[in-house]
Write a protein that holds these residues in place. Structure first.
Motif, PDB file in Angstrom:
ATOM      1  N   LEU A 286     -24.238  -3.532  -5.816  1.00 19.61           N
ATOM      2  CA  LEU A 286     -24.790  -3.559  -7.172  1.00 19.61           C
ATOM      3  C   LEU A 286     -23.718  -3.598  -8.248  1.00 19.61           C
ATOM      4  CD1 LEU A 286     -27.614  -0.891  -6.743  1.00 19.61           C
ATOM      5  CD2 LEU A 286     -27.898  -3.367  -6.847  1.00 19.61           C
ATOM      6  N   ASP A 287     -22.500  -3.205  -7.917  1.00 18.70           N
ATOM      7  CA  ASP A 287     -21.420  -3.144  -8.899  1.00 18.70           C
ATOM      8  C   ASP A 287     -20.704  -4.487  -8.943  1.00 18.70           C
ATOM      9  OD1 ASP A 287     -19.486  -2.444 -10.683  1.00 18.70           O
ATOM     10  OD2 ASP A 287     -18.356  -1.167  -9.307  1.00 18.70           O
ATOM     11  N   MET A 288     -20.978  -5.277  -9.973  1.00 22.94           N
ATOM     12  CA  MET A 288     -20.356  -6.586 -10.101  1.00 22.94           C
ATOM     13  C   MET A 288     -18.980  -6.526 -10.746  1.00 22.94           C
ATOM     14  SD  MET A 288     -22.275  -8.868  -8.683  1.00 22.94           S
ATOM     15  CE  MET A 288     -22.533  -7.603  -7.438  1.00 22.94           C
ATOM     16  N   ALA A 289     -18.483  -5.318 -11.025  1.00 17.85           N
ATOM     17  CA  ALA A 289     -17.117  -5.199 -11.540  1.00 17.85           C
ATOM     18  C   ALA A 289     -16.110  -5.671 -10.501  1.00 17.85           C
ATOM     19  CB  ALA A 289     -16.833  -3.757 -11.943  1.00 17.85           C
ATOM     20  N   ARG A 290     -16.484  -5.636  -9.240  1.00 15.08           N
ATOM     21  CA  ARG A 290     -15.589  -6.118  -8.178  1.00 15.08           C
ATOM     22  C   ARG A 290     -15.392  -7.614  -8.268  1.00 15.08           C
ATOM     23  NH1 ARG A 290     -12.405  -7.667  -5.500  1.00 15.08           N
ATOM     24  NH2 ARG A 290     -11.687  -7.110  -3.401  1.00 15.08           N
ATOM     25  N   PHE A 291     -16.344  -8.328  -8.878  1.00 18.74           N
ATOM     26  CA  PHE A 291     -16.253  -9.780  -9.047  1.00 18.74           C
ATOM     27  C   PHE A 291     -16.212 -10.069 -10.552  1.00 18.74           C
ATOM     28  CE2 PHE A 291     -18.841  -8.819  -5.279  1.00 18.74           C
ATOM     29  CZ  PHE A 291     -18.045  -9.368  -4.289  1.00 18.74           C
ATOM     30  N   PRO A 292     -15.039 -10.384 -11.102  1.00 15.13           N
ATOM     31  CA  PRO A 292     -14.927 -10.557 -12.558  1.00 15.13           C
ATOM     32  C   PRO A 292     -15.880 -11.594 -13.132  1.00 15.13           C
ATOM     33  CG  PRO A 292     -12.750 -10.451 -11.539  1.00 15.13           C
ATOM     34  CD  PRO A 292     -13.742 -10.526 -10.421  1.00 15.13           C
ATOM     35  N   THR A 293     -16.121 -12.671 -12.393  1.00 16.76           N
ATOM     36  CA  THR A 293     -17.023 -13.722 -12.853  1.00 16.76           C
ATOM     37  C   THR A 293     -17.945 -14.129 -11.712  1.00 16.76           C
ATOM     38  OG1 THR A 293     -15.553 -15.541 -12.217  1.00 16.76           O
ATOM     39  CG2 THR A 293     -15.247 -14.584 -14.422  1.00 16.76           C
ATOM     40  N   ALA A 294     -18.953 -14.913 -12.069  1.00 18.47           N
ATOM     41  CA  ALA A 294     -19.852 -15.431 -11.038  1.00 18.47           C
ATOM     42  C   ALA A 294     -19.117 -16.369 -10.093  1.00 18.47           C
ATOM     43  CB  ALA A 294     -21.020 -16.163 -11.706  1.00 18.47           C
ATOM     44  N   ALA A 295     -18.080 -17.046 -10.591  1.00 19.16           N
ATOM     45  CA  ALA A 295     -17.296 -17.934  -9.724  1.00 19.16           C
ATOM     46  C   ALA A 295     -16.557 -17.143  -8.656  1.00 19.16           C
ATOM     47  CB  ALA A 295     -16.313 -18.744 -10.568  1.00 19.16           C
ATOM     48  N   HIS A 296     -16.091 -15.935  -8.992  1.00 16.75           N
ATOM     49  CA  HIS A 296     -15.428 -15.092  -7.998  1.00 16.75           C
ATOM     50  C   HIS A 296     -16.406 -14.712  -6.878  1.00 16.75           C
ATOM     51  CE1 HIS A 296     -12.415 -14.630 -11.193  1.00 16.75           C
ATOM     52  NE2 HIS A 296     -11.582 -14.215 -10.252  1.00 16.75           N
ATOM     53  N   LEU A 297     -17.632 -14.386  -7.246  1.00 16.12           N
ATOM     54  CA  LEU A 297     -18.635 -14.040  -6.246  1.00 16.12           C
ATOM     55  C   LEU A 297     -18.949 -15.229  -5.346  1.00 16.12           C
ATOM     56  CD1 LEU A 297     -20.747 -12.172  -4.989  1.00 16.12           C
ATOM     57  CD2 LEU A 297     -22.307 -12.786  -6.850  1.00 16.12           C
ATOM     58  N   SER A 298     -19.091 -16.414  -5.946  1.00 12.98           N
ATOM     59  CA  SER A 298     -19.379 -17.614  -5.158  1.00 12.98           C
ATOM     60  C   SER A 298     -18.231 -17.941  -4.213  1.00 12.98           C
ATOM     61  CB  SER A 298     -19.641 -18.802  -6.095  1.00 12.98           C
ATOM     62  OG  SER A 298     -20.731 -18.533  -6.954  1.00 12.98           O
ATOM     63  N   LEU A 370     -26.618 -17.372  -6.349  1.00 12.64           N
ATOM     64  CA  LEU A 370     -25.568 -16.356  -6.473  1.00 12.64           C
ATOM     65  C   LEU A 370     -25.179 -16.135  -7.927  1.00 12.64           C
ATOM     66  CD1 LEU A 370     -23.022 -16.886  -3.551  1.00 12.64           C
ATOM     67  CD2 LEU A 370     -24.381 -14.853  -4.041  1.00 12.64           C
ATOM     68  N   VAL A 371     -25.074 -17.216  -8.690  1.00 16.81           N
ATOM     69  CA  VAL A 371     -24.736 -17.099 -10.114  1.00 16.81           C
ATOM     70  C   VAL A 371     -25.813 -16.306 -10.852  1.00 16.81           C
ATOM     71  CG1 VAL A 371     -24.399 -18.392 -12.257  1.00 16.81           C
ATOM     72  CG2 VAL A 371     -23.336 -19.196 -10.142  1.00 16.81           C
ATOM     73  N   ILE A 372     -27.071 -16.597 -10.545  1.00 13.82           N
ATOM     74  CA  ILE A 372     -28.175 -15.864 -11.179  1.00 13.82           C
ATOM     75  C   ILE A 372     -28.099 -14.382 -10.802  1.00 13.82           C
ATOM     76  CG2 ILE A 372     -30.683 -15.631 -11.292  1.00 13.82           C
ATOM     77  CD1 ILE A 372     -30.862 -18.653 -10.737  1.00 13.82           C
ATOM     78  N   ILE A 373     -27.838 -14.106  -9.522  1.00 12.32           N
ATOM     79  CA  ILE A 373     -27.752 -12.718  -9.065  1.00 12.32           C
ATOM     80  C   ILE A 373     -26.635 -11.983  -9.789  1.00 12.32           C
ATOM     81  CG2 ILE A 373     -27.163 -11.276  -7.072  1.00 12.32           C
ATOM     82  CD1 ILE A 373     -28.610 -13.302  -5.320  1.00 12.32           C
ATOM     83  N   TRP A 374     -25.484 -12.640  -9.947  1.00  8.75           N
ATOM     84  CA  TRP A 374     -24.350 -11.991 -10.624  1.00  8.75           C
ATOM     85  C   TRP A 374     -24.731 -11.598 -12.047  1.00  8.75           C
ATOM     86  CZ3 TRP A 374     -21.334 -12.710 -14.944  1.00  8.75           C
ATOM     87  CH2 TRP A 374     -20.148 -11.980 -14.998  1.00  8.75           C
ATOM     88  N   HIS A 375     -25.398 -12.494 -12.769  1.00 10.90           N
ATOM     89  CA  HIS A 375     -25.779 -12.185 -14.152  1.00 10.90           C
ATOM     90  C   HIS A 375     -26.838 -11.083 -14.202  1.00 10.90           C
ATOM     91  CE1 HIS A 375     -23.528 -15.211 -16.408  1.00 10.90           C
ATOM     92  NE2 HIS A 375     -23.765 -16.055 -15.419  1.00 10.90           N
ATOM     93  N   LEU A 376     -27.786 -11.093 -13.270  1.00 11.05           N
ATOM     94  CA  LEU A 376     -28.825 -10.075 -13.276  1.00 11.05           C
ATOM     95  C   LEU A 376     -28.262  -8.697 -12.953  1.00 11.05           C
ATOM     96  CD1 LEU A 376     -31.784 -11.901 -11.481  1.00 11.05           C
ATOM     97  CD2 LEU A 376     -31.554 -11.418 -13.922  1.00 11.05           C
TER      98      LEU A 376
END
Length: 422
Positions: A286-298, A370-376
């Motif tokens: 749930l903590d998206m601080a580990r991924f600075p941007t949605a591109a990092h998560l992807s 994934l991008v949508i999930i990161w923003h949510l």
């Protein structure tokens, strides 16, 4: 022209590196030399992987003031060491073994590997892998086991179908799902000793009643005691796995109760159901601080093309590579489901599938999800808003579409002349 590098080079003063095996851990510690500024002191010791020995190692590292402990992701052997150090108040780093591969042509031993890893870590030439917090790890273990049990159940069902084919029972030709209510009653009757095709066909229920004639033909076979024994064992195994899956699902619902709001928001994404949302939270956290941007998560999930270029030419096939298979499976299933909806993601899937094929469309829509999930998950107040299936027709400049079409025709050698509007 020289430009300033925003990265600050800093030597980690007190660092330890672990080369982990099944029975032993080789620990290398490097700390500053008190009497000689700029020089380092180094210690290499071997510990058992038993809990008492690991606690002694943790106490020794604490006495030396070690601020960072780094270890390679070696099979599953890293987990007890990582969790123990985490519980002892350390901030352990798990690194990809590929990033710290030993230089070729040099001797390789466990001690040399630990020293090499320690030297690389103190110069901050590596980055940690994503390890979720304990509550997410526990949820991940349960959701992954549920997925594995579903695979076991599917394999057992396939064995049942092969067994019936071996006995010349063609039930799967007539029934789309031989494990429905009618199919299970018929197989139970077979196990009970009933082999009369007419009696077996009369066990059909609902819409299967319209296929009684075909069922009589399907049950005309050679079902023996040998098949009866194996079929009983297989169906018992399927029922046991069903019970385990139901128990795990109840456990998962209890574990995701603190994350119910995030779960509901992910459930609003087209193609993403409750089960898929549970898997995504378990794998991403749930903590998206580990991924600075949605591109990092992807990129972490391997839903972005790899970059490999040499001498001005792009190398490789442009594949995304292998990532988290549990997350990839959930995203792939969600992408296929979204492609059947009358939404923006559905229309995007169909457009890409027509041009590039279904496999590339699945990856593209998986990345969009994934991008949508990161923003949510990054913004608790964010809500999903569908752009609509008519987005490409109503919101894209028609003149731009016309110019692109003209360029494509000219690239094929056609000469295009636009007629002025009447």
């Amino acid at each position: 022209m020289l430009e300033e590098d925003p990265q600050v080079e800093e030597i980690v003063a007190r660092v330890a590196a672990l080369d982990i095996g099944k029975a032993e851990v080789v620990c290398c510690v490097r700390v500053p030399h008190e009497g000689k500024p700029g020089r380092r002191l180094q210690e290499v010791a071997t510990y058992s992987t038993m809990t008492r020995s690991l606690l002694e190692m943790a106490d020794h590292l604490r006495c030396l003031g070690v601020s960072r402990v780094v270890m390679e992701a070696t099979s599953d052997y890293w987990k007890p060491v990582f969790y123990l150090l985490e519980a002892q108040g350390f901030d352990p780093w798990l690194v990809n073994a590929k990033d710290v591969k030993h230089l070729p042509g040099r001797p390789k031993t466990d001690k040399l590997d630990a020293v090499w890893l320690c030297k690389v870590a103190e110069r901050q030439m590596i980055r940690p892998s994503f390890v979720p917090p304990p509550e997410i790890r526990r949820l991940r273990d349960v959701t992954r086991y549920r997925i594995d049990l579903v695979g076991v159940r599917t394999a057992e069902k396939q064995r049942v179908e092969k067994l019936l084919e071996d006995a010349q029972i063609k039930l799967s030709v007539v029934a789309s799902d031989i494990f429905g209510v009618s199919g299970r009653q018929m197989m139970a009757a077979l196990i009970g000793g009933q082999t009369n095709p007419t009696v077996l066909a009369e066990l059909a229920r609902g819409r299967m009643r319209a296929k009684i004639g075909a069922l009589r033909e399907a049950f005309t076979g050679h079902f023996t005691d040998h098949h009866r024994l194996l079929l009983g064992k297989m169906l018992a195994r399927i029922d046991a796995v069903d019970a385990d899956i139901a128990e795990l699902e109840a456990t998962i619902e209890e574990m995701v109760a603190p994350f119910v709001q995030a779960l509901q928001r992910l459930d609003e994404i087209p193609g993403v159901g409750v089960t898929a949302a549970q898997v995504m939270i378990a794998e991403i956290g749930l903590d998206m601080a580990r991924f600075p941007t949605a591109a990092h998560l992807s990129s972490w999930a391997r839903f972005a093309p790899g970059v490999k270029e040499s001498a001005g030419k792009k190398k490789g096939t442009g594949t995304t590579g292998h990532g988290n298979r549990y997350l990839a499976r959930a995203l792939g299933e969600a992408a296929v489901a979204a492609g059947k909806t009358d939404t923006f993601l559905g229309e995007r899937y169909r457009r890409i599938a027509r041009r590039r094929g279904k496999k590339r469309a699945i990856v593209a829509i998986g990345r969009s999800i994934l991008v949508i999930i990161w923003h949510l998950l990054s913004d608790p107040e964010a809500r999903f808003h569908d752009l609509g299936s008519d987005f490409y027709d109503t919101r894209i400049n028609p003149d731009a579409k016309k110019r692109n079409h003209i360029r494509q025709l000219e690239a094929l050698g056609y000469k295009v002349t636009l007629q002025p509007a009447a």
